[in-house]
Design an enzyme around this catalytic site. Structure first.
Site, PDB file in Angstrom:
ATOM      1  N   ASN A  13      -7.429  10.419  -3.111  1.00  0.00           N
ATOM      2  CA  ASN A  13      -6.258  10.280  -3.227  1.00  0.00           C
ATOM      3  C   ASN A  13      -5.206  10.477  -4.385  1.00  0.00           C
ATOM      4  O   ASN A  13      -5.753  10.405  -5.367  1.00  0.00           O
ATOM      5  CB  ASN A  13      -6.486   8.371  -3.403  1.00  0.00           C
ATOM      6  CG  ASN A  13      -5.748   6.922  -3.982  1.00  0.00           C
ATOM      7  OD1 ASN A  13      -4.567   8.035  -3.688  1.00  0.00           O
ATOM      8  ND2 ASN A  13      -5.407   5.741  -4.575  1.00  0.00           N
ATOM      9  N   TRP A  14      -4.798  11.374  -3.889  1.00  0.00           N
ATOM     10  CA  TRP A  14      -3.581  11.498  -4.930  1.00  0.00           C
ATOM     11  C   TRP A  14      -2.897  11.062  -5.591  1.00  0.00           C
ATOM     12  O   TRP A  14      -1.880  11.192  -6.966  1.00  0.00           O
ATOM     13  CB  TRP A  14      -3.215  13.156  -4.059  1.00  0.00           C
ATOM     14  CG  TRP A  14      -3.551  14.226  -3.990  1.00  0.00           C
ATOM     15  CD1 TRP A  14      -4.713  14.532  -4.308  1.00  0.00           C
ATOM     16  CD2 TRP A  14      -3.326  15.310  -3.718  1.00  0.00           C
ATOM     17  NE1 TRP A  14      -4.757  15.286  -4.120  1.00  0.00           N
ATOM     18  CE2 TRP A  14      -4.166  16.933  -3.274  1.00  0.00           C
ATOM     19  CE3 TRP A  14      -2.135  16.051  -2.722  1.00  0.00           C
ATOM     20  CZ2 TRP A  14      -4.387  17.817  -3.448  1.00  0.00           C
ATOM     21  CZ3 TRP A  14      -2.002  17.158  -2.721  1.00  0.00           C
ATOM     22  CH2 TRP A  14      -3.219  18.204  -2.482  1.00  0.00           C
ATOM     23  N   LYS A  15      -2.279   9.572  -5.066  1.00  0.00           N
ATOM     24  CA  LYS A  15      -1.620   8.798  -5.294  1.00  0.00           C
ATOM     25  C   LYS A  15      -0.166   9.080  -5.764  1.00  0.00           C
ATOM     26  O   LYS A  15       0.387  10.323  -5.051  1.00  0.00           O
ATOM     27  CB  LYS A  15      -2.286   7.945  -7.151  1.00  0.00           C
ATOM     28  CG  LYS A  15      -3.550   7.725  -7.252  1.00  0.00           C
ATOM     29  CD  LYS A  15      -4.077   7.287  -7.863  1.00  0.00           C
ATOM     30  CE  LYS A  15      -5.492   6.729  -7.892  1.00  0.00           C
ATOM     31  NZ  LYS A  15      -6.163   5.846  -9.056  1.00  0.00           N
ATOM     32  N   HIS A  99      -5.250  -0.411  -1.711  1.00  0.00           N
ATOM     33  CA  HIS A  99      -5.207  -0.267  -3.439  1.00  0.00           C
ATOM     34  C   HIS A  99      -5.460  -1.110  -4.370  1.00  0.00           C
ATOM     35  O   HIS A  99      -4.106  -2.075  -4.322  1.00  0.00           O
ATOM     36  CB  HIS A  99      -4.668   1.177  -3.019  1.00  0.00           C
ATOM     37  CG  HIS A  99      -5.372   1.651  -4.783  1.00  0.00           C
ATOM     38  ND1 HIS A  99      -5.424   1.683  -5.697  1.00  0.00           N
ATOM     39  CD2 HIS A  99      -6.519   3.059  -4.952  1.00  0.00           C
ATOM     40  CE1 HIS A  99      -5.748   3.161  -6.944  1.00  0.00           C
ATOM     41  NE2 HIS A  99      -6.855   3.002  -6.013  1.00  0.00           N
ATOM     42  N   GLU A 101      -4.067  -0.689  -7.089  1.00  0.00           N
ATOM     43  CA  GLU A 101      -3.060  -0.891  -7.946  1.00  0.00           C
ATOM     44  C   GLU A 101      -1.899  -1.304  -6.909  1.00  0.00           C
ATOM     45  O   GLU A 101      -0.714  -1.790  -7.545  1.00  0.00           O
ATOM     46  CB  GLU A 101      -2.795   0.932  -8.163  1.00  0.00           C
ATOM     47  CG  GLU A 101      -3.303   1.862  -9.053  1.00  0.00           C
ATOM     48  CD  GLU A 101      -3.418   3.152  -8.876  1.00  0.00           C
ATOM     49  OE1 GLU A 101      -3.290   3.559  -8.070  1.00  0.00           O
ATOM     50  OE2 GLU A 101      -5.165   3.589  -9.578  1.00  0.00           O
ATOM     51  N   GLU A 171     -13.761  -0.059  -5.722  1.00  0.00           N
ATOM     52  CA  GLU A 171     -13.202   0.617  -6.073  1.00  0.00           C
ATOM     53  C   GLU A 171     -13.515  -0.337  -7.221  1.00  0.00           C
ATOM     54  O   GLU A 171     -12.174  -0.968  -7.146  1.00  0.00           O
ATOM     55  CB  GLU A 171     -11.987   1.168  -5.775  1.00  0.00           C
ATOM     56  CG  GLU A 171     -12.308   2.703  -5.235  1.00  0.00           C
ATOM     57  CD  GLU A 171     -10.709   3.481  -5.047  1.00  0.00           C
ATOM     58  OE1 GLU A 171     -10.812   4.433  -5.325  1.00  0.00           O
ATOM     59  OE2 GLU A 171      -9.219   2.203  -5.082  1.00  0.00           O
ATOM     60  N   GLY A 177      -9.512   5.803 -12.593  1.00  0.00           N
ATOM     61  CA  GLY A 177      -8.724   6.300 -13.994  1.00  0.00           C
ATOM     62  C   GLY A 177      -9.348   5.877 -15.259  1.00  0.00           C
ATOM     63  O   GLY A 177      -9.016   6.529 -16.226  1.00  0.00           O
ATOM     64  N   SER A 217     -13.526   6.765 -10.893  1.00  0.00           N
ATOM     65  CA  SER A 217     -14.031   7.618 -11.677  1.00  0.00           C
ATOM     66  C   SER A 217     -15.506   8.776 -11.238  1.00  0.00           C
ATOM     67  O   SER A 217     -16.325   9.134 -11.545  1.00  0.00           O
ATOM     68  CB  SER A 217     -14.647   7.301 -13.229  1.00  0.00           C
ATOM     69  OG  SER A 217     -13.472   6.919 -13.641  1.00  0.00           O
ATOM     70  N   GLY A 238      -9.358   9.547  -6.762  1.00  0.00           N
ATOM     71  CA  GLY A 238      -8.444  10.053  -7.035  1.00  0.00           C
ATOM     72  C   GLY A 238      -8.333  10.691  -8.425  1.00  0.00           C
ATOM     73  O   GLY A 238      -8.376  12.195  -8.107  1.00  0.00           O
ATOM     74  N   GLY A 239      -8.036  11.173  -9.805  1.00  0.00           N
ATOM     75  CA  GLY A 239      -8.467  12.268 -10.611  1.00  0.00           C
ATOM     76  C   GLY A 239      -9.316  13.762  -9.884  1.00  0.00           C
ATOM     77  O   GLY A 239      -8.198  14.738  -9.618  1.00  0.00           O
TER      78      GLY A 239
HETATM   79  P1  13P Z   1     -10.322   7.954 -10.049  1.00  0.00           P
HETATM   80  O1  13P Z   1     -11.167   8.685  -9.524  1.00  0.00           O
HETATM   81  O2  13P Z   1      -9.189   8.695 -10.801  1.00  0.00           O
HETATM   82  O3  13P Z   1     -10.771   6.606 -10.988  1.00  0.00           O
HETATM   83  O4  13P Z   1      -9.000   7.023  -9.293  1.00  0.00           O
HETATM   84  C1  13P Z   1      -9.838   6.361  -8.318  1.00  0.00           C
HETATM   85  C2  13P Z   1      -8.907   5.841  -7.383  1.00  0.00           C
HETATM   86  O5  13P Z   1      -8.147   5.021  -7.398  1.00  0.00           O
HETATM   87  C3  13P Z   1      -9.215   6.300  -6.011  1.00  0.00           C
HETATM   88  O6  13P Z   1      -8.457   6.141  -4.589  1.00  0.00           O
END
Ligand code: 13P
Length: 257
Positions: A13-15, A99, A101, A171, A177, A217, A238-239
């Protein structure tokens, strides 16, 4: 993972990161690092405007493209929104919905997540439905109660046939994050609990076939241990999905038996 009954999915998930122009070199580096023969689906979920570039560059490398959100409406006067039909039309195979967010910054609730999942299913796009508790809920011992509610609501009115196209991503908000990963035991406990909720609604067979991912993470170092859990069928990353070598290592970990 349990590949006998369900597929393993490694989804990035590149956000709101990266540019469309960076996709081609990213995929080239990923391809050079990841195993050629893979036992999992690899997906990169990107902002809607970047989906066509991901479809194009990902094709050769067998990396599917996904969206990060979609409208719950079919079409019409919804300025700025992207519909499920539009995502499908440009080749998205998956799309993240719910998500944390989106829930936090855009006030999305479980009913809306349900409507978005249904919109995607109607257009042949697989929803990746995100659920997860806050730190306060975990500390108050409310995790499973809350996550069960989220899962039930998100799947409301979705029949067993459509369920086969749904992916659930657990999640925990406190792990996103933050570099603070749930332990393999904590993650497995909730993923197993989610499967039990699905079993209660749909029965044993459909529940056995649903892929449940862990996100929060997940990285090149901890992926293997998380993916070794019987009810964790992949990751939503994500990251670490922004770094081709790290993402390739996670994909390699998903290749293990
Ligand atoms: P991180 O892997 O950066 O913690 O993000 C997870 C995430 O929100 C994937 O949707």
């Amino acid at each position: 993972m349990n590949r006998k009954y369900r597929k393993t999915v490694i989804a990035g998930n590149w956000k709101m990161n990266m540019l469309a122009s960076e996709i081609k070199p990213f995929i080239e580096e990923l391809k050079a690092n990841m195993p050629a023969k893979r036992a999992c689906d690899v997906v990169l979920c990107v902002p809607g405007v970047m989906v066509p570039a991901m479809v194009k560059s990902g094709k050769d490398a067998k990396v599917a493209a996904g969206g990060e959100d979609c409208s719950c409406f079919e079409k019409g006067a919804y300025t700025g929104e992207v519909s499920a039909a539009q995502l499908a039309d440009v080749g998205a195979k998956y799309c993240v919905v719910g998500h944390s967010e989106r829930r936090q910054y855009h006030g999305e609730d479980d009913m809306l997540v349900n409507a978005k999942a249904k919109a995607l299913l109607a257009h042949g796009v697989n929803p990746i439905i995100c659920v997860g508790e806050s730190l306060e809920q975990r500390e108050a011992d409310l995790t499973m109660e809350y996550v069960a509610y989220q899962v039930k609501t998100a799947l409301s009115g979705i029949d067993a046939t459509a369920l086969r196209h749904c992916v659930i991503a657990y999640e925990p908000i406190w792990a996103i994050g933050t570099g603070k990963t749930a332990t393999a035991e904590q993650a497995e406990e909730v993923c197993e609990g989610i499967r039990a909720v699905i079993r209660k609604i749909y029965g044993a067979r459909p529940a056995r076939a649903v892929s449940i991912l862990y996100g929060g993470s997940m990285n090149a170092k901890n992926a293997a241990e998380l993916l070794a859990q019987p009810d964790i069928d992949g990751g939503l990353i994500g990251g670490a999905s922004l770094k081709p070598a790290d993402f390739a290592t996670i994909i390699a970990a998903a290749n293990q038996e």
